[in-house]
Design an enzyme around this catalytic site. Structure first.
Site, PDB file in Angstrom:
ATOM      1  CB  ALA A   1      -1.705   7.431  -4.052  1.00 55.46           C
TER       2      ALA A   1
ATOM      3  N   GLY B   1       0.836  -1.206   0.000  1.00 59.73           N
ATOM      4  CA  GLY B   1       0.000   0.000   0.000  1.00 59.73           C
ATOM      5  C   GLY B   1       0.860   1.241   0.000  1.00 59.73           C
ATOM      6  CG  ASN B   2      -0.125   4.637  -1.608  1.00 60.26           C
ATOM      7  OD1 ASN B   2      -0.850   5.465  -1.083  1.00 60.26           O
ATOM      8  ND2 ASN B   2      -0.459   3.994  -2.726  1.00 60.26           N
ATOM      9  CE1 TYR B   3       3.481   5.117   5.809  1.00 63.21           C
ATOM     10  CE2 TYR B   3       5.117   5.787   4.191  1.00 63.21           C
ATOM     11  CZ  TYR B   3       4.778   5.087   5.337  1.00 63.21           C
ATOM     12  OH  TYR B   3       5.720   4.362   5.991  1.00 63.21           O
ATOM     13  CB  SER B   4      -2.671   8.004  -0.553  1.00 63.04           C
ATOM     14  OG  SER B   4      -3.856   8.711  -0.787  1.00 63.04           O
TER      15      SER B   4
END
Ligand code: CTP
Length: 404
Positions: free
Chosen positions: A277, A209-212
């Site tokens: 994102a 995943g990512n920090y969005s």
């Protein structure tokens, strides 16, 4: 009735009805507006600036220059800041100045600098109000698009009875909120927004995943809905919530699910903003069972995810507006222009992932809009909600007038 998020400049002039403007300030603040008050020198004889400062929770502006702290009050900045100005009470003198473009105090200069709608609530004695010169001045103000909230009849401060009493604060508030309710430039349009991260499963308990946070996308959905659009918000995993009834939320997890939802709805949309994102890669194989720890180093083979913006760029019909983001750490403008072309976008919103106060997980953003015409607009750092309004305004400019 709501003025939530609106910036209102209240101009108070020197009439006895200035005391009613205090109540108007309270009502505007209660309806969610940010209020700044500008007073003419004469108004200060009727109500102390402290009253308005306390009620509006903002310093009251009376002079161009404050000799105590050296601060310069710019009428130009006020004109840009305010969504609307209300002059209440408006004396015959101030109405005459406004009608003739006389700019001899902070209130009248602010009026000439106003970009938003101006409301005028006259208050004066019955004979002054009925005087042909005053009537002419009021007509002149109307003819350039100002909204006059006519005075009411009743007992006047002079003891006479007739028309000239300033409209009640509740009436003024209603006129203003009616105006904003009808100001829905995206009414009847549908806008698709993607928001948040995507999660790409490794096994039943792990993902890439990512920090969005989704804040930018959700702010865009809110801004579009406030402008009257029906919004389809395709959201990756996020804790954010939406209450606006015009927003239909579709929750997804992976890039593939986001693409499926977007392709299903894009045809019916006038505009789409790709604020999500999206993961660029996903595990080539998703393990069906939890992967157990072994002693050997671990490698996960990755494959590309579908590019949602590119797919919609290929589906795009004339008249549809497609907007993408470019989150960059270096060579921002060049990379953004490449994305704009490759994905067939109408404009790209460039932001820098390494800049403090911009990008993922914060409440503000600093953007540059790059259009496919080559035009570039650099905006100052601001709250994501205001950034969202800037982006929606640029979309409005691109939507064909017959569809607006
Ligand atoms: N985007 C998309 N689908 C993807 C990847 C990105 O729709 N699989 C969209 C994003 O929502 C954004 C734009 O494309 O509007 C650009 O995203 P970004 O990650 O900056 O660009 P990429 O094309 O992924 O390029 P890179 O990561 O190499 O910078």
């Amino acid at each position: 009735m709501s003025l939530k998020g609106k910036n209102i400049l209240l101009g108070v002039t020197g009439g006895i009805a200035a005391y009613k403007a205090a109540n108007l300030t309270r009502l505007l603040v209660k309806e969610g507006a940010s209020v700044k008050v500008v007073m003419t020198p004469a108004a200060k004889q009727f109500v102390a600036p402290l009253t308005f400062a306390t009620l509006s929770q903002n310093p009251v502006l009376t002079e161009f220059f404050n000799p105590e702290n050296g601060e310069w009050h710019s009428h130009v900045k006020l004109g840009v800041w305010a969504d609307a100005m209300i002059v209440a009470p408006a004396t015959a003198n101030t109405i005459a100045k406004m009608a003739n473009g006389i700019a001899d105090n902070l209130l009248t200069t602010s009026y000439l600098s106003m970009r938003g709608k101006v409301f005028v609530a006259p208050a004066m004695d019955l004979d002054m109000y009925a005087h042909p010169t005053t009537r002419q001045n009021i007509e002149a103000l109307k003819s350039v698009g100002n909204i006059i909230i006519e005075a009411e009849s009743g007992e006047l401060a002079s003891g006479l009875n007739g028309k000239g009493r300033m409209a009640e604060p509740e009436t003024i508030l209603k006129a203003m909120s009616d105006y904003f309710e009808s100001d829905k430039p995206l009414q009847g349009r549908t806008v698709l927004v993607t928001a948040g991260p995507t999660y790409e499963k490794i096994d039943p308990v792990r993902f890439i995943g990512n920090y969005s946070s989704g804040k930018m996308g959700f702010a865009l959905a809110e801004a579009a809905a406030e402008a009257g659009a029906n919004v389809i918000l395709v959201a990756g995993p996020t804790k954010l919530t939406t209450l606006n009834p015009l927003i239909k939320r579709v929750d997804v997890e992976s890039a593939q699910q986001m693409l499926d939802a977007c392709s299903q709805h894009f045809n019916d949309c006038n505009a789409a903003v790709m604020a999500a994102a999206v993961a660029d890669y996903r595990p080539a194989v998703q393990a069906e069972q939890k992967i157990k720890k072994g002693s050997a180093p671990m490698t996960i083979a990755l494959e590309s995810t579908p590019d949602i913006a590119s797919t919609l760029g290929k589906m795009k019909r004339p008249g549809q507006v497609l907007v993408g983001f470019a989150l960059e750490t270096e060579n921002g403008v060049a990379n953004a222009i490449e994305k704009l072309k490759k994905k067939n976008l109408d404009f790209v919103v460039l932001n820098n992932a390494t800049e403090a106060g911009a990008g993922f997980n914060c409440d503000t953003n600093h953007i540059t809009i790059i259009k496919n015409s080559g035009e570039q607009i650099d905006y100052p750092m601001k709250d994501k909600k205001l950034v969202a309004n800037d982006i929606i305004n640029q979309i409005l400019l691109l939507l064909t007038p017959e569809k607006q």
